[in-house]
Design an enzyme around this catalytic site. Structure first.
Site, mmCIF file in Angstrom:
data_model
loop_
_atom_site.group_PDB
_atom_site.id
_atom_site.type_symbol
_atom_site.label_atom_id
_atom_site.label_comp_id
_atom_site.label_asym_id
_atom_site.label_seq_id
_atom_site.Cartn_x
_atom_site.Cartn_y
_atom_site.Cartn_z
ATOM 1 N N LYS A 29 0.836 -1.229 0.019
ATOM 2 C CA LYS A 29 -0.051 -0.255 -0.208
ATOM 3 C C LYS A 29 0.727 1.279 -0.081
ATOM 4 O O LYS A 29 2.272 1.195 0.158
ATOM 5 C CB LYS A 29 -1.015 -0.012 1.316
ATOM 6 C CG LYS A 29 -2.067 -1.311 1.168
ATOM 7 C CD LYS A 29 -2.984 -1.336 2.277
ATOM 8 C CE LYS A 29 -3.930 -2.172 2.292
ATOM 9 N NZ LYS A 29 -5.063 -2.164 3.229
ATOM 10 N N TYR A 79 -12.585 -1.465 -3.869
ATOM 11 C CA TYR A 79 -13.274 -1.851 -2.725
ATOM 12 C C TYR A 79 -14.690 -1.555 -2.617
ATOM 13 O O TYR A 79 -14.965 -1.304 -1.625
ATOM 14 C CB TYR A 79 -12.358 -0.712 -1.657
ATOM 15 C CG TYR A 79 -10.882 -1.154 -1.291
ATOM 16 C CD1 TYR A 79 -10.830 -2.422 -0.512
ATOM 17 C CD2 TYR A 79 -10.084 -0.320 -1.805
ATOM 18 C CE1 TYR A 79 -9.588 -2.703 -0.189
ATOM 19 C CE2 TYR A 79 -8.610 -0.658 -1.244
ATOM 20 C CZ TYR A 79 -8.346 -1.806 -0.463
ATOM 21 O OH TYR A 79 -7.275 -2.343 -0.153
ATOM 22 N N ASN A 128 -2.557 -0.009 6.591
ATOM 23 C CA ASN A 128 -1.630 -1.167 7.130
ATOM 24 C C ASN A 128 -1.002 -2.056 6.521
ATOM 25 O O ASN A 128 -0.827 -2.907 6.225
ATOM 26 C CB ASN A 128 -2.937 -2.180 7.831
ATOM 27 C CG ASN A 128 -3.842 -2.553 6.799
ATOM 28 O OD1 ASN A 128 -3.804 -2.012 5.619
ATOM 29 N ND2 ASN A 128 -5.187 -3.128 7.287
ATOM 30 N N HIS A 170 -2.161 -5.299 1.409
ATOM 31 C CA HIS A 170 -3.560 -5.975 1.060
ATOM 32 C C HIS A 170 -3.380 -7.506 0.670
ATOM 33 O O HIS A 170 -2.389 -7.834 0.295
ATOM 34 C CB HIS A 170 -4.265 -5.558 -0.221
ATOM 35 C CG HIS A 170 -5.374 -6.208 -0.735
ATOM 36 N ND1 HIS A 170 -6.460 -5.982 -0.182
ATOM 37 C CD2 HIS A 170 -5.550 -7.285 -1.675
ATOM 38 C CE1 HIS A 170 -7.636 -6.788 -1.014
ATOM 39 N NE2 HIS A 170 -6.959 -7.570 -1.553
ATOM 40 N N GLU A 185 -9.269 -9.687 -8.335
ATOM 41 C CA GLU A 185 -8.639 -8.452 -7.969
ATOM 42 C C GLU A 185 -7.169 -8.625 -8.959
ATOM 43 O O GLU A 185 -6.657 -7.618 -9.042
ATOM 44 C CB GLU A 185 -8.065 -8.441 -6.585
ATOM 45 C CG GLU A 185 -9.330 -8.359 -5.734
ATOM 46 C CD GLU A 185 -8.974 -8.457 -4.209
ATOM 47 O OE1 GLU A 185 -9.986 -8.534 -3.234
ATOM 48 O OE2 GLU A 185 -7.779 -9.246 -3.641
#
Ligand code: DAT
Ligand code: MG
Length: 139
Positions: A11, A51, A114, A117, A128
């Protein structure tokens, strides 16, 4: 169809903080083969689409803003039991709850930012992966 593949993104926080190499090293050491990889940046519309399943959640706006805020490294990873094993390697969504040695424990700063993914099912891994990669970019 079980494919033994999962999809990941390092990320924007991981890229910004200089953790690409360290995280890829963990992924390699855990026995994943890289089947596709690139640095890219999602637009707001891309992040909203990626998302979409979370669109009703209170954190959706924050999530979309963060995930489109800078470059990411997207990758398709291959290993037996890839989806489940990768979720173990990355740790809990909230880094405060993530097990010692997991990628989120080591490199994530908060629930929102975080570090990585990881797909939650074989079906979503395929969706995805196809979101980010053309067929000729998957090996
Ligand atoms: P995961 O990424 O572990 O699969 P998820 O699919 O439930 O977690 O949520 C997707 C992302 O949304 C997550 O990585 C970070 C963000 N997120 C989830 N819950 C959040 C919360 N309560 N507050 C802020 N961001 C959250
Ligand atoms: Mg998820």
């Amino acid at each position: 169809m079980a494919t033994n593949r999962t999809f990941t993104m390092l990320k924007p926080d991981s890229v910004k903080n200089g953790y690409i190499g360290a995280i890829l090293e963990k992924i390699n050491a855990a026995g994943f083969r890289i089947a596709a990889m690139k640095m890219t940046q999602m637009t707001v519309a891309d992040a909203q689409a990626f998302y979409a399943v979370h669109s009703e959640r209170p954190f959706f706006g924050e999530l979309v803003e963060f995930m489109s805020s800078g470059p990411i490294v997207a990758a398709i990873l291959e290993k037996n039991n890839a989806v489940e094993d990768f979720r173990v390697l990355i740790g809990a969504t909230n880094p405060a709850d993530a097990a010692e040695g997991t990628i989120r424990k080591l490199y994530a700063t908060s629930m929102g930012e975080n570090a990585v993914h990881g797909s939650d099912s074989d079906e979503n891994a395929a969706i995805e992966g196809a979101f980010h990669f053309a067929g000729r970019e998957m090996f």
